[in-house]
Scaffold this motif. Structure first.
Motif, PDB file in Angstrom:
ATOM      1  N   TYR A 100     -17.785 -27.382  64.983  1.00  0.00           N
ATOM      2  CA  TYR A 100     -18.178 -26.687  66.127  1.00  0.00           C
ATOM      3  C   TYR A 100     -17.231 -25.554  66.554  1.00  0.00           C
ATOM      4  CZ  TYR A 100     -16.200 -29.434  69.570  1.00  0.00           C
ATOM      5  OH  TYR A 100     -15.450 -30.493  70.297  1.00  0.00           O
ATOM      6  N   ILE A 101     -17.451 -24.801  67.233  1.00  0.00           N
ATOM      7  CA  ILE A 101     -16.648 -23.965  67.982  1.00  0.00           C
ATOM      8  C   ILE A 101     -16.993 -23.328  69.275  1.00  0.00           C
ATOM      9  CG2 ILE A 101     -17.372 -21.842  66.623  1.00  0.00           C
ATOM     10  CD1 ILE A 101     -14.423 -20.832  66.649  1.00  0.00           C
TER      11      ILE A 101
ATOM     12  N   ILE B 162     -11.059 -18.658  72.252  1.00  0.00           N
ATOM     13  CA  ILE B 162     -11.622 -19.468  71.590  1.00  0.00           C
ATOM     14  C   ILE B 162     -11.353 -20.792  72.240  1.00  0.00           C
ATOM     15  CG2 ILE B 162     -11.965 -20.923  69.361  1.00  0.00           C
ATOM     16  CD1 ILE B 162     -12.339 -18.225  68.040  1.00  0.00           C
ATOM     17  N   TYR B 163     -12.030 -21.646  72.682  1.00  0.00           N
ATOM     18  CA  TYR B 163     -11.631 -23.068  73.508  1.00  0.00           C
ATOM     19  C   TYR B 163     -11.414 -24.162  72.553  1.00  0.00           C
ATOM     20  CZ  TYR B 163     -13.720 -20.299  77.413  1.00  0.00           C
ATOM     21  OH  TYR B 163     -14.328 -19.079  78.283  1.00  0.00           O
ATOM     22  N   GLU B 164     -12.456 -24.313  71.620  1.00  0.00           N
ATOM     23  CA  GLU B 164     -12.329 -25.472  70.930  1.00  0.00           C
ATOM     24  C   GLU B 164     -12.687 -24.897  69.327  1.00  0.00           C
ATOM     25  OE1 GLU B 164     -13.733 -29.358  72.550  1.00  0.00           O
ATOM     26  OE2 GLU B 164     -14.867 -27.857  73.226  1.00  0.00           O
ATOM     27  N   LEU B 165     -11.945 -25.310  68.502  1.00  0.00           N
ATOM     28  CA  LEU B 165     -12.657 -25.545  67.088  1.00  0.00           C
ATOM     29  C   LEU B 165     -12.470 -26.798  66.279  1.00  0.00           C
ATOM     30  CD1 LEU B 165     -12.060 -22.505  64.388  1.00  0.00           C
ATOM     31  CD2 LEU B 165     -12.439 -24.832  63.856  1.00  0.00           C
TER      32      LEU B 165
ATOM     33  N   ILE C 196     -21.701 -22.103  72.026  1.00  0.00           N
ATOM     34  CA  ILE C 196     -21.217 -22.869  71.073  1.00  0.00           C
ATOM     35  C   ILE C 196     -21.928 -22.638  69.690  1.00  0.00           C
ATOM     36  CG2 ILE C 196     -21.329 -25.597  70.454  1.00  0.00           C
ATOM     37  CD1 ILE C 196     -22.172 -25.961  73.609  1.00  0.00           C
ATOM     38  N   VAL C 197     -21.211 -22.612  68.636  1.00  0.00           N
ATOM     39  CA  VAL C 197     -21.588 -22.101  67.177  1.00  0.00           C
ATOM     40  C   VAL C 197     -21.310 -23.532  66.524  1.00  0.00           C
ATOM     41  CG1 VAL C 197     -21.300 -20.904  65.278  1.00  0.00           C
ATOM     42  CG2 VAL C 197     -21.239 -19.859  67.510  1.00  0.00           C
ATOM     43  N   VAL C 198     -22.123 -24.090  65.648  1.00  0.00           N
ATOM     44  CA  VAL C 198     -22.098 -25.113  64.883  1.00  0.00           C
ATOM     45  C   VAL C 198     -22.115 -24.885  63.475  1.00  0.00           C
ATOM     46  CG1 VAL C 198     -23.170 -26.869  66.398  1.00  0.00           C
ATOM     47  CG2 VAL C 198     -24.594 -25.877  64.726  1.00  0.00           C
ATOM     48  N   LEU C 199     -21.327 -25.708  62.571  1.00  0.00           N
ATOM     49  CA  LEU C 199     -21.319 -25.906  61.230  1.00  0.00           C
ATOM     50  C   LEU C 199     -22.322 -26.781  60.890  1.00  0.00           C
ATOM     51  CD1 LEU C 199     -20.081 -25.072  58.390  1.00  0.00           C
ATOM     52  CD2 LEU C 199     -18.369 -26.960  58.710  1.00  0.00           C
ATOM     53  N   GLU C 200     -23.270 -26.534  59.914  1.00  0.00           N
ATOM     54  CA  GLU C 200     -24.322 -27.604  59.597  1.00  0.00           C
ATOM     55  C   GLU C 200     -24.542 -27.836  58.212  1.00  0.00           C
ATOM     56  OE1 GLU C 200     -28.562 -28.029  61.462  1.00  0.00           O
ATOM     57  OE2 GLU C 200     -28.696 -26.164  60.053  1.00  0.00           O
ATOM     58  N   SER C 201     -24.566 -29.077  57.796  1.00  0.00           N
ATOM     59  CA  SER C 201     -24.697 -29.238  56.455  1.00  0.00           C
ATOM     60  C   SER C 201     -25.954 -30.358  56.420  1.00  0.00           C
ATOM     61  CB  SER C 201     -23.610 -29.914  55.767  1.00  0.00           C
ATOM     62  OG  SER C 201     -23.939 -30.485  54.790  1.00  0.00           O
ATOM     63  N   ASP C 202     -27.346 -30.091  55.826  1.00  0.00           N
ATOM     64  CA  ASP C 202     -28.242 -30.916  55.640  1.00  0.00           C
ATOM     65  C   ASP C 202     -28.553 -31.369  56.840  1.00  0.00           C
ATOM     66  OD1 ASP C 202     -28.169 -30.629  52.817  1.00  0.00           O
ATOM     67  OD2 ASP C 202     -26.750 -32.342  52.617  1.00  0.00           O
ATOM     68  N   THR C 203     -29.051 -30.607  58.028  1.00  0.00           N
ATOM     69  CA  THR C 203     -29.213 -30.822  59.257  1.00  0.00           C
ATOM     70  C   THR C 203     -28.358 -31.717  60.155  1.00  0.00           C
ATOM     71  OG1 THR C 203     -30.512 -32.767  58.928  1.00  0.00           O
ATOM     72  CG2 THR C 203     -31.647 -30.925  58.599  1.00  0.00           C
TER      73      THR C 203
ATOM     74  N   ARG D  42     -14.319 -19.935  58.243  1.00  0.00           N
ATOM     75  CA  ARG D  42     -15.976 -19.195  58.510  1.00  0.00           C
ATOM     76  C   ARG D  42     -16.152 -19.408  59.965  1.00  0.00           C
ATOM     77  NH1 ARG D  42     -20.086 -21.822  54.477  1.00  0.00           N
ATOM     78  NH2 ARG D  42     -21.304 -20.434  55.721  1.00  0.00           N
ATOM     79  N   LEU D  43     -16.100 -20.571  60.674  1.00  0.00           N
ATOM     80  CA  LEU D  43     -16.339 -20.642  61.951  1.00  0.00           C
ATOM     81  C   LEU D  43     -15.722 -19.635  62.803  1.00  0.00           C
ATOM     82  CD1 LEU D  43     -16.916 -24.359  62.713  1.00  0.00           C
ATOM     83  CD2 LEU D  43     -18.744 -22.703  63.210  1.00  0.00           C
ATOM     84  N   PHE D  44     -14.409 -19.546  62.732  1.00  0.00           N
ATOM     85  CA  PHE D  44     -13.610 -18.829  63.450  1.00  0.00           C
ATOM     86  C   PHE D  44     -13.964 -17.162  62.994  1.00  0.00           C
ATOM     87  CE2 PHE D  44      -9.855 -16.071  64.020  1.00  0.00           C
ATOM     88  CZ  PHE D  44      -9.314 -16.641  65.239  1.00  0.00           C
ATOM     89  N   ARG D  45     -13.948 -16.707  61.902  1.00  0.00           N
ATOM     90  CA  ARG D  45     -14.453 -15.325  61.561  1.00  0.00           C
ATOM     91  C   ARG D  45     -15.829 -15.078  62.119  1.00  0.00           C
ATOM     92  NH1 ARG D  45      -9.671 -13.733  61.153  1.00  0.00           N
ATOM     93  NH2 ARG D  45      -8.431 -14.160  59.448  1.00  0.00           N
TER      94      ARG D  45
END
Length: 172
Positions: A69-70, A86-89, A57-64, A103-106
């Protein structure tokens, strides 16, 4: 915005993104009661189990705060010539269309390439026009179709295949 591997402290945020993104993407596409059932089972405890099992699982985070996610792993359809999937984005609706999904996908595409996965597949509900357009813009081409039943409603889905990319050697 930061992109990183998920950790246990992200579980509530992952559940919140899942809830908001699914309501945004699938309201009117999936039967209402089925949509609510699927959302409710993905609370923080579900995500805690996923993180503990080391689900990628990779997350996109802003200000904690988790804003997207992906999830990814081995392809679930052995009849297709893709080793990774890729199961989910999902992105919080207010962050959609700003380039964060790309950005998450790449990021994940490069991680998979470094691990020797030369191509990947993503399944998408056919009625989710914005998501289908997103994967097409990223270079995906439709390689398969299928149908899945949600409650009593059959829903068409499409698989987008992505051919190999060159890894730049850096860890995004």
């Amino acid at each position: 915005m930061a992109i990183r591997t998920a950790k246990l402290s992200d579980c509530r945020g992952l559940a919140e993104v899942h809830d908001a993104a699914w309501r945004f993407a699938y309201r009117g596409v999936l039967p209402g009661n089925e949509l609510e059932r699927m959302i409710s089972r993905r609370g923080p405890d579900w995500w805690k189990k996923a993180v503990n099992r080391r689900v990628p699982i990779v997350v996109l985070e802003s200000d904690t705060t988790v804003r997207g996610y992906i999830t990814y792993g081995a392809s679930r359809v052995r009849t297709l010539p893709y080793r990774a999937e890729i199961y989910e984005l999902y992105i919080q609706p207010e962050y959609a269309g700003l380039g964060f999904g790309t950005r998450l996908f790449r990021t994940v595409q490069q991680r998979l390439a470094r691990r020797g996965h030369d191509s990947l597949v993503v399944w998408c509900l056919a009625e989710n026009i914005p998501a289908c357009a997103f994967y097409e813009r990223l270079g995906g081409r439709i390689v398969s179709t299928a149908e899945e039943t949600f409650g009593q409603k059959p829903v068409a889905k499409v698989a987008f295949g992505f051919e190999p990319i060159e890894s730049d050697g850096s860890e995004p």
